[in-house]
Design a protein around this motif. Structure first.
Motif, mmCIF file in Angstrom:
data_model
loop_
_atom_site.group_PDB
_atom_site.id
_atom_site.type_symbol
_atom_site.label_atom_id
_atom_site.label_comp_id
_atom_site.label_asym_id
_atom_site.label_seq_id
_atom_site.Cartn_x
_atom_site.Cartn_y
_atom_site.Cartn_z
ATOM 1 N N HIS A 1 0.848 -1.169 0.000
ATOM 2 C CA HIS A 1 0.000 0.000 0.000
ATOM 3 C C HIS A 1 0.887 1.223 0.000
ATOM 4 C CE1 HIS A 1 -3.608 -2.279 1.871
ATOM 5 N NE2 HIS A 1 -3.613 -2.311 0.569
ATOM 6 N N THR A 2 0.726 2.071 -1.014
ATOM 7 C CA THR A 2 1.562 3.240 -1.168
ATOM 8 C C THR A 2 0.708 4.495 -1.118
ATOM 9 O OG1 THR A 2 1.349 3.053 -3.564
ATOM 10 C CG2 THR A 2 3.254 2.012 -2.566
ATOM 11 N N THR A 3 1.370 5.628 -1.092
ATOM 12 C CA THR A 3 0.644 6.887 -0.965
ATOM 13 C C THR A 3 -0.187 7.169 -2.201
ATOM 14 O OG1 THR A 3 2.410 7.742 0.421
ATOM 15 C CG2 THR A 3 0.921 9.353 -0.566
ATOM 16 N N VAL A 4 -1.429 7.598 -1.978
ATOM 17 C CA VAL A 4 -2.321 7.904 -3.088
ATOM 18 C C VAL A 4 -1.940 9.242 -3.682
ATOM 19 C CG1 VAL A 4 -4.694 8.347 -3.753
ATOM 20 C CG2 VAL A 4 -4.188 6.630 -2.034
ATOM 21 N N ALA A 5 -1.929 9.316 -4.990
ATOM 22 C CA ALA A 5 -1.717 10.580 -5.677
ATOM 23 C C ALA A 5 -2.628 10.618 -6.881
ATOM 24 C CB ALA A 5 -0.252 10.716 -6.122
ATOM 25 N N PRO A 6 -3.208 11.765 -7.205
ATOM 26 C CA PRO A 6 -4.079 11.850 -8.375
ATOM 27 C C PRO A 6 -3.262 11.630 -9.640
ATOM 28 C CG PRO A 6 -4.390 13.733 -6.893
ATOM 29 C CD PRO A 6 -3.165 13.016 -6.460
ATOM 30 N N ALA B 1 -8.324 12.366 -12.738
ATOM 31 C CA ALA B 1 -7.611 12.978 -11.620
ATOM 32 C C ALA B 1 -8.582 13.472 -10.555
ATOM 33 C CB ALA B 1 -6.755 14.143 -12.121
ATOM 34 N N ARG B 2 -9.703 14.046 -10.994
ATOM 35 C CA ARG B 2 -10.682 14.563 -10.032
ATOM 36 C C ARG B 2 -11.306 13.430 -9.236
ATOM 37 N NH1 ARG B 2 -16.050 15.336 -10.653
ATOM 38 N NH2 ARG B 2 -15.915 15.129 -12.923
ATOM 39 N N LEU B 3 -11.687 12.338 -9.908
ATOM 40 C CA LEU B 3 -12.304 11.209 -9.212
ATOM 41 C C LEU B 3 -11.312 10.539 -8.264
ATOM 42 C CD1 LEU B 3 -14.442 9.605 -12.075
ATOM 43 C CD2 LEU B 3 -15.240 10.975 -10.149
ATOM 44 N N THR B 4 -10.051 10.444 -8.684
ATOM 45 C CA THR B 4 -9.034 9.864 -7.820
ATOM 46 C C THR B 4 -8.822 10.719 -6.574
ATOM 47 O OG1 THR B 4 -7.895 8.887 -9.718
ATOM 48 C CG2 THR B 4 -6.625 9.098 -7.681
ATOM 49 N N GLU B 5 -8.820 12.032 -6.761
ATOM 50 C CA GLU B 5 -8.659 12.936 -5.626
ATOM 51 C C GLU B 5 -9.841 12.823 -4.662
ATOM 52 O OE1 GLU B 5 -7.653 17.658 -4.752
ATOM 53 O OE2 GLU B 5 -8.165 16.975 -6.778
ATOM 54 N N GLN B 6 -11.051 12.696 -5.221
ATOM 55 C CA GLN B 6 -12.236 12.527 -4.378
ATOM 56 C C GLN B 6 -12.156 11.235 -3.576
ATOM 57 O OE1 GLN B 6 -15.624 12.753 -6.984
ATOM 58 N NE2 GLN B 6 -15.444 14.977 -7.312
ATOM 59 N N LEU B 7 -11.725 10.148 -4.232
ATOM 60 C CA LEU B 7 -11.605 8.869 -3.542
ATOM 61 C C LEU B 7 -10.585 8.965 -2.413
ATOM 62 C CD1 LEU B 7 -12.315 5.841 -3.368
ATOM 63 C CD2 LEU B 7 -10.481 5.414 -5.006
ATOM 64 N N THR B 8 -9.470 9.652 -2.668
ATOM 65 C CA THR B 8 -8.447 9.826 -1.645
ATOM 66 C C THR B 8 -9.026 10.492 -0.403
ATOM 67 O OG1 THR B 8 -6.724 10.029 -3.342
ATOM 68 C CG2 THR B 8 -6.207 10.865 -1.139
ATOM 69 N N LYS B 9 -9.824 11.523 -0.601
ATOM 70 C CA LYS B 9 -10.433 12.239 0.522
ATOM 71 C C LYS B 9 -11.426 11.350 1.265
ATOM 72 C CE LYS B 9 -10.014 16.856 -1.557
ATOM 73 N NZ LYS B 9 -10.754 18.022 -2.115
ATOM 74 N N GLN B 10 -12.201 10.574 0.505
ATOM 75 C CA GLN B 10 -13.224 9.737 1.133
ATOM 76 C C GLN B 10 -12.622 8.570 1.920
ATOM 77 O OE1 GLN B 10 -15.283 8.981 -2.492
ATOM 78 N NE2 GLN B 10 -16.660 10.732 -2.293
ATOM 79 N N LEU B 11 -11.403 8.170 1.553
ATOM 80 C CA LEU B 11 -10.734 7.075 2.264
ATOM 81 C C LEU B 11 -9.875 7.575 3.415
ATOM 82 C CD1 LEU B 11 -9.531 4.783 -0.676
ATOM 83 C CD2 LEU B 11 -11.569 4.508 0.752
ATOM 84 N N LYS B 12 -9.778 8.889 3.586
ATOM 85 C CA LYS B 12 -8.846 9.467 4.547
ATOM 86 C C LYS B 12 -9.114 9.005 5.970
ATOM 87 C CE LYS B 12 -6.663 13.837 5.806
ATOM 88 N NZ LYS B 12 -6.635 15.304 5.564
ATOM 89 N N SER B 13 -10.388 8.833 6.321
ATOM 90 C CA SER B 13 -10.732 8.461 7.695
ATOM 91 C C SER B 13 -10.959 6.955 7.854
ATOM 92 C CB SER B 13 -11.990 9.208 8.141
ATOM 93 O OG SER B 13 -13.087 8.893 7.290
ATOM 94 N N THR B 14 -10.513 6.160 6.886
ATOM 95 C CA THR B 14 -10.701 4.712 6.928
ATOM 96 C C THR B 14 -9.362 4.005 7.087
ATOM 97 O OG1 THR B 14 -10.440 4.244 4.553
ATOM 98 C CG2 THR B 14 -12.606 5.047 5.289
#
Length: 347
Positions: A40-45, A67-80
């Motif tokens: 598991h590596t750091t998410v980047a758009p 890029a926008r959808l990837t960025e949204q997913l990154t934010k939504q997974l931040k607290s998981t």
């Protein structure tokens, strides 16, 4: 019979732990040298990438959308528990933009399913659709969702009844039952493609058992096992090494606990072996496991009180249902039910 059951459990645990559990846990990068598809590596758009074969071709999704959808997913997974991770595979698509079912499809589904218990199933499904649309297009995303629904049905059936790991019968007989369930659920071709790595690892595990149980002397067994390991594809050989490293880590942790070590001592072990970031991740995962086990123990204690209360069977079931609803999410309740089925089958 007990020997058969123990061996069956070992085989299934080997397969599941390598191809499912390792994708769930953000294991320290030190265990994954040079393999970013598993670590598991750091998410980047990033712009999407696509797997190709003789019957497939790269397809270009609009880069700003991806890029926008990837960025949204990154934010939504931040607290998981998947915070700071990336999806461990890309989808394979054909020239028409449809999904080609393979082990990558399963890796993607398992990644999102590792969120079970942290958010509702419908939300997990939406997140996967969002990611797939941005990385493979709407047609492939629709195909993946249809496959996901079948995969969920397969998982539910496999966790119950005759397919459970505690069921009776020989190891090969149980594996044959599982194969029949896969073929019935996905069709023979898709089942073979979806579970190709697991099937190969099952065969390896059975062959390894046959060698160890044979009449060969120790030197002959060592040569046979070495030849068998060399027959594994590179990525499976690496996964076997990862599993061995994890088992070694668990043994070292247990030795420390037996010697009276506390959580701080275990953190030092992880820190020395894997570094600060990985030690912090392992500490968080251990806390999650402890929290889950504590809730499970509390539930079992309260369940025993209800079952010993003298209430009618109907009233007991009603109170137990209310207790499960209060203590667990819908997905966690499925997990509790599976554990209770396994416990009942073992008695």
């Amino acid at each position: 019979m007990k020997r058969h059951l123990a061996l069956l459990t070992t085989v299934l645990i080997l397969a599941c732990s390598v191809f499912i559990a390792l994708k769930r846990l953000p294991v320290p990068d030190a265990l994954y040298p040079g393999n970013t598809s598993l670590a598991h590596t750091t998410v980047a758009p990033e712009a999407p990438t696509y797997s190709t074969s003789a019957n497939t071709q790269p397809r270009t999704a609009p880069a700003p959308l991806a890029a926008r959808l990837t960025e949204q997913l990154t934010k939504q997974l931040k607290s998981t528990s998947l915070s700071g991770t990336t999806v461990p595979a890309t989808l394979t698509i054909n020239k028409a933009g449809r999904l080609v079912v393979d082990s990558n499809s399963k890796a993607v589904m398992d990644y999102f399913l590792s969120l079970s218990g942290e958010m509702p199933d419908a939300r997990i499904r939406d997140l996967m659709q969002q990611w797939a649309t941005g990385n493979a297009g709407e047609a492939a995303a629709d195909d993946l969702l249809a496959l996901y629904d079948r995969y969920q049905r397969y998982r539910q059936q496999f966790a119950s009844g005759e397919y459970a790991a505690t069921g009776s019968g020989t190891i090969r007989g149980q594996l044959a039952l599982r194969q029949r369930l896969r073929n019935d659920t996905f069709g023979a071709d898709d089942a073979a493609a979806l579970f190709a790595d697991e099937d190969r690892y099952d065969r390896f595990s059975l062959q390894r058992h046959d060698i160890l149980a044979s009449s060969m002397d120790d030197r002959e067994k060592a040569r046979a096992l070495s030849t068998l390991r060399q027959s594994l594809p590179a990525h499976l050989a690496q996964q076997l090494e990862q599993q061995t490293n994890l088992q070694t880590l668990q043994q070292d942790e247990q030795q420390l606990r037996d010697a009276g070590a506390n959580d701080a001592d275990l953190f030092v072990l992880h820190q020395q072996r894997f570094g600060d970031a990985a030690a912090l991740r392992l500490q968080a995962l251990d806390q999650q496991r402890q929290d889950w086990q504590q809730r499970l123990d509390d539930y079992h204690g309260q369940r025993q009180v209800i079952q010993s209360s003298g209430l009618s069977r109907q009233d007991q079931e009603q109170q137990l249902a209310q207790l499960r609803n209060a203590m667990f999410s819908e997905t966690e309740q499925q997990r509790v039910a599976a554990l209770e089925r396994i416990q009942s089958a073992s008695h």
